[in-house]
Design an enzyme around this catalytic site. Sequence first.
Site, PDB file in Angstrom:
ATOM      1  N   SER A 124       0.665  -0.949   0.149  1.00  0.00           N
ATOM      2  CA  SER A 124      -0.130   0.098  -0.139  1.00  0.00           C
ATOM      3  C   SER A 124       0.714   0.680  -0.031  1.00  0.00           C
ATOM      4  CB  SER A 124      -0.836  -0.167   1.001  1.00  0.00           C
ATOM      5  OG  SER A 124      -1.579   1.289   1.723  1.00  0.00           O
ATOM      6  N   GLU A 126      -0.074   3.854   2.015  1.00  0.00           N
ATOM      7  CA  GLU A 126       0.580   3.722   2.808  1.00  0.00           C
ATOM      8  C   GLU A 126       1.885   3.780   3.277  1.00  0.00           C
ATOM      9  OE1 GLU A 126      -2.002   5.540   5.828  1.00  0.00           O
ATOM     10  OE2 GLU A 126      -2.372   5.815   3.702  1.00  0.00           O
ATOM     11  N   TYR A 148      -2.091   0.288  10.767  1.00  0.00           N
ATOM     12  CA  TYR A 148      -1.494   0.122   8.738  1.00  0.00           C
ATOM     13  C   TYR A 148      -0.478  -0.146   8.613  1.00  0.00           C
ATOM     14  CZ  TYR A 148      -3.372  -0.557   5.024  1.00  0.00           C
ATOM     15  OH  TYR A 148      -3.994  -1.658   3.022  1.00  0.00           O
TER      16      TYR A 148
HETATM   17  P1  NDP Z   1     -11.707  -4.704   1.451  1.00  0.00           P
HETATM   18  O1  NDP Z   1     -11.427  -4.500   3.084  1.00  0.00           O
HETATM   19  O2  NDP Z   1     -12.562  -4.183   0.854  1.00  0.00           O
HETATM   20  O3  NDP Z   1     -11.426  -5.826   1.593  1.00  0.00           O
HETATM   21  C1  NDP Z   1      -9.993  -6.987   2.818  1.00  0.00           C
HETATM   22  C2  NDP Z   1     -11.031  -7.931   1.836  1.00  0.00           C
HETATM   23  O4  NDP Z   1     -10.526  -8.970   3.414  1.00  0.00           O
HETATM   24  C3  NDP Z   1     -12.056  -9.050   3.265  1.00  0.00           C
HETATM   25  O5  NDP Z   1     -12.803  -9.375   2.552  1.00  0.00           O
HETATM   26  C4  NDP Z   1     -12.149  -9.321   4.566  1.00  0.00           C
HETATM   27  O6  NDP Z   1     -12.824 -10.533   5.068  1.00  0.00           O
HETATM   28  C5  NDP Z   1     -11.129  -9.927   4.883  1.00  0.00           C
HETATM   29  N1  NDP Z   1     -10.327 -10.551   5.955  1.00  0.00           N
HETATM   30  C6  NDP Z   1     -10.274  -9.255   7.014  1.00  0.00           C
HETATM   31  N2  NDP Z   1      -9.656 -10.143   8.056  1.00  0.00           N
HETATM   32  C7  NDP Z   1      -9.434 -11.344   7.566  1.00  0.00           C
HETATM   33  C8  NDP Z   1      -9.151 -12.784   8.677  1.00  0.00           C
HETATM   34  N3  NDP Z   1      -8.116 -12.496   9.426  1.00  0.00           N
HETATM   35  N4  NDP Z   1      -8.986 -13.340   7.656  1.00  0.00           N
HETATM   36  C9  NDP Z   1      -9.656 -13.580   6.192  1.00  0.00           C
HETATM   37  N5  NDP Z   1     -10.137 -12.432   5.688  1.00  0.00           N
HETATM   38  C10 NDP Z   1     -10.306 -11.648   6.290  1.00  0.00           C
HETATM   39  O7  NDP Z   1     -10.181  -4.466   1.183  1.00  0.00           O
HETATM   40  P2  NDP Z   1     -10.009  -3.373  -0.402  1.00  0.00           P
HETATM   41  O8  NDP Z   1     -10.327  -4.839  -1.495  1.00  0.00           O
HETATM   42  O9  NDP Z   1     -10.035  -2.116  -0.277  1.00  0.00           O
HETATM   43  O10 NDP Z   1      -8.156  -4.059  -0.120  1.00  0.00           O
HETATM   44  C11 NDP Z   1      -8.090  -5.501  -1.052  1.00  0.00           C
HETATM   45  C12 NDP Z   1      -6.175  -4.838  -0.058  1.00  0.00           C
HETATM   46  O11 NDP Z   1      -5.118  -3.984  -0.980  1.00  0.00           O
HETATM   47  C13 NDP Z   1      -6.209  -5.003   1.391  1.00  0.00           C
HETATM   48  O12 NDP Z   1      -5.072  -5.711   1.777  1.00  0.00           O
HETATM   49  C14 NDP Z   1      -5.682  -3.452   1.302  1.00  0.00           C
HETATM   50  O13 NDP Z   1      -4.902  -3.677   2.779  1.00  0.00           O
HETATM   51  C15 NDP Z   1      -4.838  -3.437   0.516  1.00  0.00           C
HETATM   52  N6  NDP Z   1      -4.754  -2.592  -0.583  1.00  0.00           N
HETATM   53  C16 NDP Z   1      -6.190  -1.761  -0.604  1.00  0.00           C
HETATM   54  C17 NDP Z   1      -6.361   0.283  -1.365  1.00  0.00           C
HETATM   55  C18 NDP Z   1      -7.298   0.232  -1.562  1.00  0.00           C
HETATM   56  O14 NDP Z   1      -7.102   1.900  -1.774  1.00  0.00           O
HETATM   57  N7  NDP Z   1      -8.681  -0.134  -1.753  1.00  0.00           N
HETATM   58  C19 NDP Z   1      -4.676  -0.170  -1.555  1.00  0.00           C
HETATM   59  C20 NDP Z   1      -3.228  -0.035  -1.511  1.00  0.00           C
HETATM   60  C21 NDP Z   1      -3.173  -1.364  -0.501  1.00  0.00           C
HETATM   61  P3  NDP Z   1     -14.662  -9.185   5.853  1.00  0.00           P
HETATM   62  O15 NDP Z   1     -15.914  -8.675   4.478  1.00  0.00           O
HETATM   63  O16 NDP Z   1     -14.921 -10.175   6.649  1.00  0.00           O
HETATM   64  O17 NDP Z   1     -14.316  -7.941   6.337  1.00  0.00           O
HETATM   65  P1  GDR Z   2      -7.017   5.982   3.876  1.00  0.00           P
HETATM   66  O1  GDR Z   2      -8.549   5.825   3.158  1.00  0.00           O
HETATM   67  O2  GDR Z   2      -6.354   5.832   4.965  1.00  0.00           O
HETATM   68  O3  GDR Z   2      -5.968   6.877   2.218  1.00  0.00           O
HETATM   69  O4  GDR Z   2      -7.045   4.248   2.677  1.00  0.00           O
HETATM   70  P2  GDR Z   2      -9.890   6.514   3.793  1.00  0.00           P
HETATM   71  O5  GDR Z   2     -10.761   7.029   2.292  1.00  0.00           O
HETATM   72  O6  GDR Z   2     -10.126   5.927   4.770  1.00  0.00           O
HETATM   73  O7  GDR Z   2      -9.218   7.690   4.268  1.00  0.00           O
HETATM   74  C1  GDR Z   2      -8.226   8.552   3.179  1.00  0.00           C
HETATM   75  C2  GDR Z   2      -8.388  10.297   3.768  1.00  0.00           C
HETATM   76  O8  GDR Z   2      -9.602  10.857   4.106  1.00  0.00           O
HETATM   77  C3  GDR Z   2      -9.421  11.669   5.094  1.00  0.00           C
HETATM   78  N1  GDR Z   2     -11.460  11.883   5.904  1.00  0.00           N
HETATM   79  C4  GDR Z   2     -11.824  10.327   6.450  1.00  0.00           C
HETATM   80  N2  GDR Z   2     -11.753   9.367   6.213  1.00  0.00           N
HETATM   81  C5  GDR Z   2     -12.535   8.405   6.332  1.00  0.00           C
HETATM   82  N3  GDR Z   2     -12.686   7.361   5.789  1.00  0.00           N
HETATM   83  N4  GDR Z   2     -13.810   9.127   7.269  1.00  0.00           N
HETATM   84  C6  GDR Z   2     -14.555   9.864   7.422  1.00  0.00           C
HETATM   85  O9  GDR Z   2     -14.752  10.625   7.902  1.00  0.00           O
HETATM   86  C7  GDR Z   2     -13.019  11.357   6.857  1.00  0.00           C
HETATM   87  N5  GDR Z   2     -12.766  12.637   7.149  1.00  0.00           N
HETATM   88  C8  GDR Z   2     -11.981  12.766   6.271  1.00  0.00           C
HETATM   89  C9  GDR Z   2      -9.032  10.507   6.190  1.00  0.00           C
HETATM   90  O10 GDR Z   2      -8.092  10.909   7.269  1.00  0.00           O
HETATM   91  C10 GDR Z   2      -7.906  10.229   4.767  1.00  0.00           C
HETATM   92  O11 GDR Z   2      -7.012  11.167   5.378  1.00  0.00           O
HETATM   93  C11 GDR Z   2      -7.024   3.864   2.520  1.00  0.00           C
HETATM   94  C12 GDR Z   2      -7.150   1.998   2.752  1.00  0.00           C
HETATM   95  O12 GDR Z   2      -8.385   1.223   1.311  1.00  0.00           O
HETATM   96  C13 GDR Z   2      -6.110   1.231   3.099  1.00  0.00           C
HETATM   97  O13 GDR Z   2      -6.134  -0.044   3.085  1.00  0.00           O
HETATM   98  C14 GDR Z   2      -5.207   1.841   1.625  1.00  0.00           C
HETATM   99  O14 GDR Z   2      -4.210   0.270   2.209  1.00  0.00           O
HETATM  100  C15 GDR Z   2      -4.835   3.182   1.252  1.00  0.00           C
HETATM  101  O15 GDR Z   2      -6.519   3.604   0.997  1.00  0.00           O
HETATM  102  C16 GDR Z   2      -4.177   3.001   0.372  1.00  0.00           C
END
Ligand code: NDP
Ligand code: GDR
Length: 323
Positions: A124, A126, A148
């Site tokens: 990520s 992050e 995270y």
């Molecule tokens: P989601 O939160 O939508 O999906 C994460 C999945 O992981 C869910 O299906 C969740 O299951 C499952 N999970 C959580 N804990 C466990 C566990 N203990 N055992 C098995 N499964 C588990 O994430 P995204 O699809 O957005 O992201 C996919 C991956 O990419 C993640 O690893 C995220 O950190 C990473 N990532 C995402 C980015 C983004 O912008 N979306 C950017 C960079 C990295 P359940 O439904 O049961 O909670």
């Molecule tokens: P992020 O996504 O932390 O970048 O992680 P998120 O949408 O939670 O936050 C993005 C930014 O928005 C600001 N923010 C808020 N965020 C949330 N969730 N709720 C609020 O009400 C709110 N108001 C402002 C946050 O402070 C932050 O700056 C996502 C996830 O998908 C991770 O798993 C992944 O690795 C990174 O993107 C890249």
Amino acid sequence: MTKTAFITGINGMDGSHLADLLLTKGYKVYGMERRSSNANDVNTKHLKDDITILNGDMTDQNSLLRCLKECNPDEVYNLAAQSFVGESWNTPEHTSEVTGIGVLRVLEAIREFNPKIRFYQASSSEMFGRMVENPAKETTPFYPRSPYGVAKLYGHWITKNYRESYNMFACSGILFNHESERRGIEFVTRKISDGVARIKLGLADHITLGNLEAKRDWGYAPDYVKAMWLMLQQDTADDYVIATGETHSIREFLDVAFKYIGINNWALYIKQDPRFMRPAEVDVLRGDYTKAKTQMEWNPDTSFENLVKKMVDNDLELLKKDI
Ligand code: NDP
Ligand code: GDR
């Protein structure tokens, strides 16, 4: 020959989009879900006849090995994580177990069952956190700002270490934020698209948010899962930054979303609450995807404006069904 893929986190946003993609490519797709009292299959309901679900948990080593034995995959995509950055301060130990050590467990299961399996790790942006270099690329030093981000850094380095130690085909995609209609409701983009749709339909009169100044490099998830697949089709395993190269603030996201439904003075509809502020913030993220573009011919196809509009349209449709 039909390839088999095993996806952890199948019910998440990316897991479901990746399953959609792999099915179009003729893969046999297995996905892992953890046991819960209520089904959490909103994103994968449409796939239930096309994929096979296996039960397992990132905190349970044996369950991961059993899943591999049950599906005998060519490719493993590790997408499961406690993925909500804000929550990682409330449950830092759990986040480290699932998002960090969980990666080690999958790698160990692969090493034991079949080290020839190709492995994708969901790293990520992050991990860049405070952004030592802007835009960040594969060689930019990391500076995570949350439990995270620190857990993801462990997952990233252990993947690289297993590649170098055991010659495994293990890759990390360093993905910047990507969103879609299937984004979880607690993430800021979906919270906004849902809130804007509710305001448009008269179901709500405000959205409560935290820090509006943060900037993110937002892409569209279906574009990004293509990059995951491409990484595992290369001749050699490597790590790639996947991003759009643009950065936009939460304010800009709000501006596009509200103007799309005909509201210009959107500040009247926003409340702020310290509950949604983070102990340490990542102020800005922007990625340089030159390596992915030159080596894999990957490009982001969806513009920021289109992403926002797609998400608002989707939430309008979903909410209209309930009225
Ligand atoms: P989601 O939160 O939508 O999906 C994460 C999945 O992981 C869910 O299906 C969740 O299951 C499952 N999970 C959580 N804990 C466990 C566990 N203990 N055992 C098995 N499964 C588990 O994430 P995204 O699809 O957005 O992201 C996919 C991956 O990419 C993640 O690893 C995220 O950190 C990473 N990532 C995402 C980015 C983004 O912008 N979306 C950017 C960079 C990295 P359940 O439904 O049961 O909670
Ligand atoms: P992020 O996504 O932390 O970048 O992680 P998120 O949408 O939670 O936050 C993005 C930014 O928005 C600001 N923010 C808020 N965020 C949330 N969730 N709720 C609020 O009400 C709110 N108001 C402002 C946050 O402070 C932050 O700056 C996502 C996830 O998908 C991770 O798993 C992944 O690795 C990174 O993107 C890249």
